[in-house]
Scaffold this motif. Structure first.
Motif, PDB file in Angstrom:
ATOM      1  N   ARG A 177      21.449 -40.509  45.750  1.00 27.25           N
ATOM      2  CA  ARG A 177      21.655 -39.566  44.651  1.00 27.25           C
ATOM      3  C   ARG A 177      20.731 -38.352  44.748  1.00 27.25           C
ATOM      4  O   ARG A 177      21.069 -37.278  44.263  1.00 27.25           O
ATOM      5  N   TRP A 236      27.764 -31.745  33.455  1.00 31.66           N
ATOM      6  CA  TRP A 236      27.380 -33.156  33.457  1.00 31.66           C
ATOM      7  C   TRP A 236      25.979 -33.317  32.892  1.00 31.66           C
ATOM      8  O   TRP A 236      25.129 -32.452  33.064  1.00 31.66           O
ATOM      9  N   ASP A 287      21.637 -37.056  34.525  1.00 30.78           N
ATOM     10  CA  ASP A 287      21.984 -38.455  34.810  1.00 30.78           C
ATOM     11  C   ASP A 287      21.027 -39.021  35.853  1.00 30.78           C
ATOM     12  O   ASP A 287      21.343 -39.089  37.035  1.00 30.78           O
ATOM     13  N   ASN A 311      24.359 -37.185  27.016  1.00 34.20           N
ATOM     14  CA  ASN A 311      25.027 -35.897  27.093  1.00 34.20           C
ATOM     15  C   ASN A 311      24.876 -35.152  25.770  1.00 34.20           C
ATOM     16  O   ASN A 311      25.231 -35.678  24.726  1.00 34.20           O
ATOM     17  N   ARG A 321      23.671 -31.450  46.576  1.00 36.58           N
ATOM     18  CA  ARG A 321      22.581 -31.982  45.767  1.00 36.58           C
ATOM     19  C   ARG A 321      21.214 -31.431  46.161  1.00 36.58           C
ATOM     20  O   ARG A 321      20.228 -31.666  45.454  1.00 36.58           O
ATOM     21  N   SER A 341      21.902 -33.413  37.194  1.00 34.38           N
ATOM     22  CA  SER A 341      23.139 -32.885  36.621  1.00 34.38           C
ATOM     23  C   SER A 341      23.999 -32.202  37.669  1.00 34.38           C
ATOM     24  O   SER A 341      25.207 -32.404  37.726  1.00 34.38           O
ATOM     25  N   ARG A 347      24.282 -32.667  40.840  1.00 35.35           N
ATOM     26  CA  ARG A 347      24.681 -33.459  42.003  1.00 35.35           C
ATOM     27  C   ARG A 347      26.089 -34.034  41.916  1.00 35.35           C
ATOM     28  O   ARG A 347      26.581 -34.641  42.871  1.00 35.35           O
ATOM     29  N   ILE A 348      26.791 -33.875  40.795  1.00 36.86           N
ATOM     30  CA  ILE A 348      28.082 -34.513  40.565  1.00 36.86           C
ATOM     31  C   ILE A 348      29.175 -33.878  41.434  1.00 36.86           C
ATOM     32  O   ILE A 348      29.200 -32.664  41.639  1.00 36.86           O
ATOM     33  N   ILE A 349      30.098 -34.706  41.938  1.00 40.83           N
ATOM     34  CA  ILE A 349      31.083 -34.263  42.926  1.00 40.83           C
ATOM     35  C   ILE A 349      31.855 -33.008  42.510  1.00 40.83           C
ATOM     36  O   ILE A 349      31.958 -32.059  43.299  1.00 40.83           O
ATOM     37  N   THR A 364      31.052 -30.589  40.642  1.00 44.77           N
ATOM     38  CA  THR A 364      30.147 -29.435  40.654  1.00 44.77           C
ATOM     39  C   THR A 364      29.829 -29.006  42.078  1.00 44.77           C
ATOM     40  O   THR A 364      29.868 -27.813  42.405  1.00 44.77           O
TER      41      THR A 364
END
Length: 356
Positions: A223, A254, A257, A269, A297, A308, A310-312, A314
């Motif tokens: 992550r 996001w 997280d 959130n 990331r 926040s 790092r989400i796919i 984004t």
């Protein structure tokens, strides 16, 4: 929801990889599989350093690849570090987020499993019919499955009825994700934990009586590891303030997280529908290398803010925006890191209008 439709965001990993491969190769791109980056060769004209070659290890041995512009999408800032870009890793104590190793099981009676989960009054997933389903357990968050697992997430796969992917186990024993030896040890530990979890599900979980292990991920789910020093650093204050930038290229929404080794950093959130912050172009380029962009990331953020961005979805948008920046750099004969971010934003927004 119908059996073959869902309002949730799902994708089939194999099919997605095939689509990406076709998109790239049909536009003239060449993919080098079985190849690893070894080093970067730099040229230094005064204060302006550029990458001229990447040295790669392939089945042929060492090869050199040249390019006008380079994008580091490695996740671990591999090219950036090879080029000497300063990086940070982990929180204030140097401790990284927890890694996981995903695996997939087949032969699951999803209806029977769903009925059991719903019988516990667990309504984490809105998917109450059809073969799509998701359930989870995060300690201390009032999940109904908490007595049974330390950490658990399982979800359906499009086009594969009876199959579910698991985003676990957490490998909390590894606190430093930047060590190759530690990653290897964590992978061995994860394999043993997966076997125990599979056995538990087969013996104890309704719907898993005839299930079996299909595959384990080839790489750890890292992550967070290294983060580059960019022209500007995105912070958790930017998240709280829903920051806007003149060179904002990507919207993120996001929550922060953090899968923490220390606990206490799993943030709720705070956004409502339609809220977002922007990721500026300056967080995706560095003042150290003139022709290098960074996406994913490992862009320039603080430890918390990285959790926040790092989400796919984004990071996918980062890649799209940076591709536009590369085209603009070529059209204007301008080194990537010297582009006017405001002009890049205008180009990104224009393309969105054309494609809408």
């Amino acid at each position: 929801t119908r059996d073959d439709y869902t309002t949730m965001i799902w994708f089939a990993p194999e099919r997605l990889g095939e689509v990406y491969e076709q998109l790239y190769t049909t536009k003239g791109g060449q993919i080098l599989y079985d190849t690893s980056l070894v080093a970067a060769v730099l040229s230094d004209a005064g204060d302006e350093k550029t990458i001229t070659y990447a040295i790669l290890a392939s089945t042929e041995g060492l090869i050199a690849v040249s390019a006008q512009t380079w994008i580091d999408a490695s996740g671990d800032a591999v090219l950036s570090r090879a080029a000497g870009v300063p990086v940070a890793a982990g929180d204030e104590d140097g401790i990284n987020q927890v890694c996981s190793l995903r695996f997939t099981m087949g032969g699951i009676d999803v209806e029977r499993y769903r009925d059991y989960v719903l019988s516990l009054d667990d309504h984490f997933s809105p998917l109450v019919e059809g073969y799509f389903f998701e359930s989870a357990m995060v300690a201390g968050k009032n999940f109904k499955l908490e007595p049974k697992f330390r950490y658990y997430q399982i979800f359906s796969l499009p086009g594969k009825p009876g199959c579910m992917a698991l985003n676990c186990p957490h490998i909390a024993s590894m606190r430093t994700n930047t060590s190759g030896a530690a990653r290897s040890d964590a992978t061995v530990e994860a394999h043993a934990r997966i076997r125990r979890l599979v056995t538990f599900l087969q013996r104890m979980m309704p719907g898993f009586e005839q299930s079996y292990l299909m595959e384990q991920a080839s790489l750890l789910g890292v992550r967070e590891s290294w983060r580059v020093e960019g022209q500007t650093m995105l912070t958790e204050e930017d998240y709280v303030n829903q920051a806007r930038f003149d060179d904002g290229l990507v919207r993120g929404d996001w929550y922060i997280d953090v899968h923490s080794n220390k606990g206490g950093l799993f943030h709720k959130n705070t956004y409502e529908q339609g809220d977002y912050y922007e990721i500026p172009f300056r967080s995706m380029v560095t003042k150290h290398i003139n022709n290098l962009g960074v996406i994913g990331r490992c862009i320039s953020t603080t430890f918390l803010m990285q959790a926040s961005v790092r989400i796919i979805p984004t990071v996918t948008d980062m890649g799209d925006a940076m591709g536009t920046a590369c085209a603009l750099a070529k059209q204007t004969s301008t080194p990537l890191a010297q582009l006017d971010g405001v002009a890049v934003r205008a180009e990104v927004e224009q393309l969105k209008l054309v494609n809408s």
